[in-house]
Design a protein around this motif. Sequence first.
Motif, PDB file in Angstrom:
ATOM      1  N   UNK A  20     -19.242  10.269  35.224  1.00 38.55           N
ATOM      2  CA  UNK A  20     -19.385  10.084  33.784  1.00 38.55           C
ATOM      3  C   UNK A  20     -18.071  10.303  33.028  1.00 38.55           C
ATOM      4  N   UNK A  21     -17.039  10.755  33.735  1.00 32.89           N
ATOM      5  CA  UNK A  21     -15.756  11.025  33.090  1.00 32.89           C
ATOM      6  C   UNK A  21     -15.051   9.710  32.764  1.00 32.89           C
ATOM      7  N   UNK A  22     -14.557   9.620  31.566  1.00 34.91           N
ATOM      8  CA  UNK A  22     -13.849   8.403  31.143  1.00 34.91           C
ATOM      9  C   UNK A  22     -12.475   8.350  31.795  1.00 34.91           C
ATOM     10  N   UNK A  23     -11.982   7.152  32.114  1.00 34.20           N
ATOM     11  CA  UNK A  23     -10.619   7.031  32.664  1.00 34.20           C
ATOM     12  C   UNK A  23      -9.604   7.573  31.664  1.00 34.20           C
ATOM     13  N   UNK A  24      -8.615   8.275  32.162  1.00 23.26           N
ATOM     14  CA  UNK A  24      -7.578   8.822  31.299  1.00 23.26           C
ATOM     15  C   UNK A  24      -6.561   7.738  30.956  1.00 23.26           C
ATOM     16  N   UNK A  25      -5.925   7.867  29.797  1.00 26.36           N
ATOM     17  CA  UNK A  25      -4.901   6.926  29.364  1.00 26.36           C
ATOM     18  C   UNK A  25      -3.687   7.695  28.890  1.00 26.36           C
ATOM     19  N   UNK A  26      -2.596   6.979  28.652  1.00 22.83           N
ATOM     20  CA  UNK A  26      -1.386   7.623  28.150  1.00 22.83           C
ATOM     21  C   UNK A  26      -0.894   8.697  29.108  1.00 22.83           C
ATOM     22  N   UNK A  27      -0.300   9.769  28.574  1.00 15.83           N
ATOM     23  CA  UNK A  27       0.207  10.845  29.432  1.00 15.83           C
ATOM     24  C   UNK A  27      -0.877  11.482  30.291  1.00 15.83           C
ATOM     25  N   UNK A  28      -2.121  11.494  29.802  1.00 15.71           N
ATOM     26  CA  UNK A  28      -3.187  12.137  30.560  1.00 15.71           C
ATOM     27  C   UNK A  28      -3.465  11.424  31.876  1.00 15.71           C
ATOM     28  N   UNK A  29      -3.141  10.136  31.959  1.00 17.19           N
ATOM     29  CA  UNK A  29      -3.349   9.400  33.206  1.00 17.19           C
ATOM     30  C   UNK A  29      -2.478   9.973  34.320  1.00 17.19           C
ATOM     31  N   UNK A  30      -1.298  10.452  33.951  1.00 13.17           N
ATOM     32  CA  UNK A  30      -0.383  11.043  34.931  1.00 13.17           C
ATOM     33  C   UNK A  30      -0.968  12.344  35.489  1.00 13.17           C
ATOM     34  N   UNK A  31      -1.670  13.090  34.636  1.00  8.14           N
ATOM     35  CA  UNK A  31      -2.163  14.408  35.037  1.00  8.14           C
ATOM     36  C   UNK A  31      -3.544  14.367  35.676  1.00  8.14           C
ATOM     37  N   UNK A  32      -4.225  13.219  35.602  1.00  6.14           N
ATOM     38  CA  UNK A  32      -5.628  13.159  36.000  1.00  6.14           C
ATOM     39  C   UNK A  32      -5.862  13.580  37.445  1.00  6.14           C
ATOM     40  N   UNK A  33      -4.918  13.284  38.355  1.00  8.07           N
ATOM     41  CA  UNK A  33      -5.111  13.601  39.757  1.00  8.07           C
ATOM     42  C   UNK A  33      -4.549  14.929  40.189  1.00  8.07           C
ATOM     43  N   UNK A  34      -4.000  15.682  39.254  1.00  8.19           N
ATOM     44  CA  UNK A  34      -3.381  16.970  39.599  1.00  8.19           C
ATOM     45  C   UNK A  34      -4.407  18.096  39.543  1.00  8.19           C
ATOM     46  N   UNK A  35      -4.276  19.101  40.391  1.00  5.88           N
ATOM     47  CA  UNK A  35      -5.187  20.253  40.325  1.00  5.88           C
ATOM     48  C   UNK A  35      -5.089  20.952  38.971  1.00  5.88           C
ATOM     49  N   UNK A  36      -6.240  21.422  38.492  1.00  6.14           N
ATOM     50  CA  UNK A  36      -6.258  22.085  37.193  1.00  6.14           C
ATOM     51  C   UNK A  36      -5.358  23.315  37.185  1.00  6.14           C
ATOM     52  N   UNK A  37      -5.313  24.033  38.309  1.00  8.11           N
ATOM     53  CA  UNK A  37      -4.467  25.231  38.379  1.00  8.11           C
ATOM     54  C   UNK A  37      -3.000  24.879  38.164  1.00  8.11           C
ATOM     55  N   UNK A  38      -2.573  23.730  38.695  1.00  6.12           N
ATOM     56  CA  UNK A  38      -1.187  23.306  38.524  1.00  6.12           C
ATOM     57  C   UNK A  38      -0.906  22.935  37.072  1.00  6.12           C
ATOM     58  N   UNK A  39      -1.880  22.279  36.435  1.00  6.85           N
ATOM     59  CA  UNK A  39      -1.706  21.917  35.026  1.00  6.85           C
ATOM     60  C   UNK A  39      -1.651  23.162  34.149  1.00  6.85           C
ATOM     61  N   UNK A  40      -2.466  24.152  34.471  1.00  5.43           N
ATOM     62  CA  UNK A  40      -2.415  25.404  33.714  1.00  5.43           C
ATOM     63  C   UNK A  40      -1.031  26.030  33.799  1.00  5.43           C
ATOM     64  N   UNK A  41      -0.437  25.977  34.996  1.00  5.15           N
ATOM     65  CA  UNK A  41       0.898  26.553  35.179  1.00  5.15           C
ATOM     66  C   UNK A  41       1.949  25.734  34.441  1.00  5.15           C
ATOM     67  N   UNK A  42       1.839  24.411  34.518  1.00  3.60           N
ATOM     68  CA  UNK A  42       2.814  23.533  33.860  1.00  3.60           C
ATOM     69  C   UNK A  42       2.825  23.725  32.350  1.00  3.60           C
ATOM     70  N   UNK A  43       1.641  23.873  31.766  1.00  2.00           N
ATOM     71  CA  UNK A  43       1.540  23.888  30.315  1.00  2.00           C
ATOM     72  C   UNK A  43       1.211  25.271  29.746  1.00  2.00           C
ATOM     73  N   UNK A  44       1.215  26.281  30.609  1.00  2.00           N
ATOM     74  CA  UNK A  44       0.932  27.662  30.167  1.00  2.00           C
ATOM     75  C   UNK A  44      -0.389  27.722  29.403  1.00  2.00           C
ATOM     76  N   UNK A  45      -1.420  27.137  30.008  1.00  2.00           N
ATOM     77  CA  UNK A  45      -2.722  27.098  29.360  1.00  2.00           C
ATOM     78  C   UNK A  45      -3.650  28.220  29.798  1.00  2.00           C
ATOM     79  N   UNK A  46      -3.118  29.259  30.441  1.00  2.00           N
ATOM     80  CA  UNK A  46      -3.967  30.321  30.937  1.00  2.00           C
ATOM     81  C   UNK A  46      -4.591  31.150  29.834  1.00  2.00           C
ATOM     82  N   UNK A  47      -5.896  31.395  29.948  1.00  2.00           N
ATOM     83  CA  UNK A  47      -6.583  32.270  29.004  1.00  2.00           C
ATOM     84  C   UNK A  47      -6.317  33.725  29.382  1.00  2.00           C
ATOM     85  N   UNK A  48      -6.446  34.673  28.426  1.00  2.00           N
ATOM     86  CA  UNK A  48      -6.762  34.420  27.022  1.00  2.00           C
ATOM     87  C   UNK A  48      -5.553  33.901  26.253  1.00  2.00           C
ATOM     88  N   UNK A  49      -5.824  33.055  25.288  1.00  2.00           N
ATOM     89  CA  UNK A  49      -4.755  32.433  24.528  1.00  2.00           C
ATOM     90  C   UNK A  49      -5.083  32.533  23.038  1.00  2.00           C
TER      91      UNK A  49
END
Length: 471
Positions: free
Chosen positions: A418-447
């Motif tokens: 049910x997930x929509x295909x990603x576009x733009x910059x998000x298409x690049x990140x779609x196949x990456x592990x969430x843990x790696x994206x958290x590290x790349x963008x410093x998205x770790x909670x609590x924020x």
Amino acid sequence: MKSFVPFLILMFGAIQAFAADSWPGFRGDGSGTAQADLPTDWSAQQGVTWQSSIPEYGQSSPVVWESHVYVTSSEGPFQQDCQVHAFDLQSGKIVWTSRVAATTKVENYFRNSRAAPTCCVDDNGVYSFFASGDVTAMSHDGETRWTTPVIQTYGEVDNERGVASSLAQTDDHVFVLIDHHGPSYLVALDKQDGHVAWKTDRGDRVPSWSSPVVARSGDREVVITSSADTVDAYDAATGQSLWQLDGLQGNHIPSASVVGDLVFVGSTTMYGGATDEDATAGSNCCIQLTSDGGKLGYEVRWGAERANSYYSTPLAFAGYVYYVNKIGILYCIDQETGQQRFAKRIGNPCWASAVGITRSDGTQLVYFVLKNGYTIILRPGDQYDQVARNQLYDAGAMMDARELAEKQRLANVVPADQAAPKSGPEKVFAGMPESQLHQMFSYGDPMVYGVAVADGRLLIRTGQQLFCISQ
């Protein structure tokens, strides 16, 4: 201090007095300043007046009206359950929760906006806006007065990061800004019944997440939008386009800050967008509103040389303008000339916008609440003058919050089919592990996402917690 600064302080005394017991919208009245006797020292073990859990998850800032603090959150794989929460300002106890059924599906993806738009509030109640496009007015008792489905009415939004723009308001209207890869617009809704008072088309735009702000130019209220590489002014009563400053770069996330007849614009370099550092720095600029024979216009006062404002909106206060970039460098710019006074790494970026505080004894301080929960307090001046550095939560609380946020994310995962295909910059990140994206963008909670100041209290909001700090 420059000659015009005392004038501005006197001129804004009435507004700041109003903000002393209320914080009615994103960045209060749009200036990010208040009169308050806030503490300067606290820690995770001492000085936090109360801490309350916020149901589900949200990224909006708190707003305050008299005895209530309002925040929003969302729940469900498609953020289909939108929630407005009222907390008691004195005790932190939750007073009520009211729900809004989303009329448009928005994927509950951790890089999407999740209940990011900040409410606005007045004597009649609280006005909320969600990524689903639903604008709702509720009484201070949590009863729904009206709901207007803006995105369902005008078409889905093509914006790979969702909708995050907060509401702005006048006495009569609330204003919603939608800028995306498609027909973009600014719309005014009547506060009494939610009907569309006017809608002004902005053409196809690049996705932006900044918020409109209301200013006064001459004898008219105007809505200022700093978004999608332009700054525009619209008549707040009619939606008439008054002027446009184009040629900017990177003003997709920070909102404009208004102090009197001065507008301060924030811009940043970003992946898939603005990359020219010099052009982006110059887009961190100061605009003066003008009126000549009733014709409203503007004059660009200056553009900064090296400033860069990431998620947080620039703060103009006590003769200086403060910007924080994506790696936590604070730039201090002279408000009159645009010249840099200092640049200092403060340890973490700010997603919450800084606040300028004037104490009852006349002392002025700037509070930077960093993304990781530390608060840096500075004394305004040509040099970096740190008064305090305070921690909001310790390592144990941080780990607990991280686990709670992860559970919430896992419980709200969109099924793969049910997930929509990603576009733009998000298409690049779609196949990456969430843990790696958290590290790349410093998205770790609590924020820390947002702050408010009211009744001598500093309110700090993370995704799932609300903190109150006071004397």
